[in-house]
Design a protein around this motif. Structure first.
Motif, PDB file in Angstrom:
ATOM      1  N   ILE A 123       0.440  -3.681  -9.525  1.00 24.68           N
ATOM      2  CA  ILE A 123       1.324  -4.819 -10.011  1.00 24.68           C
ATOM      3  C   ILE A 123       2.756  -4.284  -9.482  1.00 24.68           C
ATOM      4  CG2 ILE A 123       2.558  -6.111 -11.816  1.00 24.68           C
ATOM      5  CD1 ILE A 123      -0.516  -6.043 -13.004  1.00 24.68           C
ATOM      6  N   ALA A 124       3.039  -3.327  -9.954  1.00 21.60           N
ATOM      7  CA  ALA A 124       4.508  -2.700  -9.708  1.00 21.60           C
ATOM      8  C   ALA A 124       4.714  -2.696  -8.209  1.00 21.60           C
ATOM      9  CB  ALA A 124       4.810  -1.310 -10.397  1.00 21.60           C
ATOM     10  N   ALA A 125       4.016  -2.138  -7.477  1.00 18.99           N
ATOM     11  CA  ALA A 125       3.970  -2.451  -5.820  1.00 18.99           C
ATOM     12  C   ALA A 125       4.355  -3.724  -5.438  1.00 18.99           C
ATOM     13  CB  ALA A 125       2.927  -1.548  -5.352  1.00 18.99           C
ATOM     14  N   VAL A 130       0.824  -1.151   0.074  1.00 22.79           N
ATOM     15  CA  VAL A 130      -0.088   0.117  -0.015  1.00 22.79           C
ATOM     16  C   VAL A 130       0.881   1.210   0.150  1.00 22.79           C
ATOM     17  CG1 VAL A 130      -1.819   1.435   1.318  1.00 22.79           C
ATOM     18  CG2 VAL A 130      -2.093  -1.076   1.209  1.00 22.79           C
ATOM     19  N   ALA A 131       1.729   1.388   0.818  1.00 19.61           N
ATOM     20  CA  ALA A 131       2.895   2.464   0.793  1.00 19.61           C
ATOM     21  C   ALA A 131       3.717   2.724  -0.555  1.00 19.61           C
ATOM     22  CB  ALA A 131       3.935   2.032   1.851  1.00 19.61           C
ATOM     23  N   PHE A 132       4.052   1.752  -1.242  1.00 19.50           N
ATOM     24  CA  PHE A 132       4.447   1.651  -2.569  1.00 19.50           C
ATOM     25  C   PHE A 132       3.351   2.453  -3.484  1.00 19.50           C
ATOM     26  CE2 PHE A 132       7.374  -2.025  -1.690  1.00 19.50           C
ATOM     27  CZ  PHE A 132       8.511  -1.273  -1.341  1.00 19.50           C
ATOM     28  N   MET A 133       2.371   2.015  -3.218  1.00 19.47           N
ATOM     29  CA  MET A 133       1.102   2.638  -4.216  1.00 19.47           C
ATOM     30  C   MET A 133       0.965   4.000  -3.978  1.00 19.47           C
ATOM     31  SD  MET A 133      -1.260  -0.789  -4.270  1.00 19.47           S
ATOM     32  CE  MET A 133      -2.804  -0.007  -4.824  1.00 19.47           C
ATOM     33  N   ILE A 134       0.985   4.215  -2.682  1.00 17.39           N
ATOM     34  CA  ILE A 134       0.443   5.632  -2.326  1.00 17.39           C
ATOM     35  C   ILE A 134       1.554   6.661  -2.483  1.00 17.39           C
ATOM     36  CG2 ILE A 134      -0.291   7.254  -0.385  1.00 17.39           C
ATOM     37  CD1 ILE A 134      -1.890   4.807   0.471  1.00 17.39           C
ATOM     38  N   ASN A 135       2.826   6.312  -1.676  1.00 16.03           N
ATOM     39  CA  ASN A 135       3.867   7.132  -1.611  1.00 16.03           C
ATOM     40  C   ASN A 135       4.770   7.230  -2.773  1.00 16.03           C
ATOM     41  OD1 ASN A 135       3.326   7.373   1.171  1.00 16.03           O
ATOM     42  ND2 ASN A 135       4.631   5.999   1.842  1.00 16.03           N
ATOM     43  N   ASP A 136       4.673   6.219  -3.651  1.00 14.31           N
ATOM     44  CA  ASP A 136       5.662   6.218  -4.651  1.00 14.31           C
ATOM     45  C   ASP A 136       4.976   6.005  -5.912  1.00 14.31           C
ATOM     46  OD1 ASP A 136       7.736   5.900  -2.991  1.00 14.31           O
ATOM     47  OD2 ASP A 136       8.055   3.721  -3.154  1.00 14.31           O
ATOM     48  N   GLU A 137       3.601   6.135  -5.686  1.00 12.03           N
ATOM     49  CA  GLU A 137       2.414   6.313  -6.847  1.00 12.03           C
ATOM     50  C   GLU A 137       2.792   4.943  -8.113  1.00 12.03           C
ATOM     51  OE1 GLU A 137       2.906  10.105  -8.604  1.00 12.03           O
ATOM     52  OE2 GLU A 137       2.057  11.208  -6.788  1.00 12.03           O
TER      53      GLU A 137
END
Length: 127
Positions: A70-72, A59-66
């Protein structure tokens, strides 16, 4: 309107049907939708049986790193795009397009990607 499919028998005895391209596309979309419904029902059953959700790191990769889902998941699992594509049965270029949101990929491929990532199918969907 009112087009009737043409039926014929090939020289080898195979029964054939000729459809309009629009009708073929409609039937293919219905088949993809049916696969999605089956996958969703299976996932719902897994959730009912206590399967965990999405890890906080994903979730953090999706939110913080946009990142796309799949990439997250891929980053969380430590898998390169090339390795994931190979294991899921597609090209790295195609996977890149799916991750970027410029392509969706067939239901079968999305299930394969989720399987390689050991992620719930619903969690890799962008929509």
């Amino acid at each position: 309107m009112g087009y009737e499919p043409q039926h014929f028998t090939a020289p080898d005895g195979t029964k054939m049907v000729v459809l309009t391209a629009a009708e073929f596309d409609r039937l293919r979309d219905l088949a993809d939708d049916a696969e999605d419904v089956v996958a969703a029902r299976l996932q719902l059953e897994r959730i009912r049986q206590g399967e965990q959700g999405v890890p906080g790191e994903v979730v953090a990769f999706m939110i913080n790193d946009e990142m796309s889902p799949i990439a997250a998941w891929r980053k969380y699992r430590g898998i390169s795009q090339t390795d994931l594509a190979e294991k899921a049965g597609c090209s790295q270029v195609w996977l890149s397009k799916i991750e970027a949101g410029t392509a969706r990929g067939a239901a079968k491929l999305r299930r394969a990607i989720a399987g390689v990532l050991d992620a719930p199918l619903w969690s890799i969907e962008d929509d």
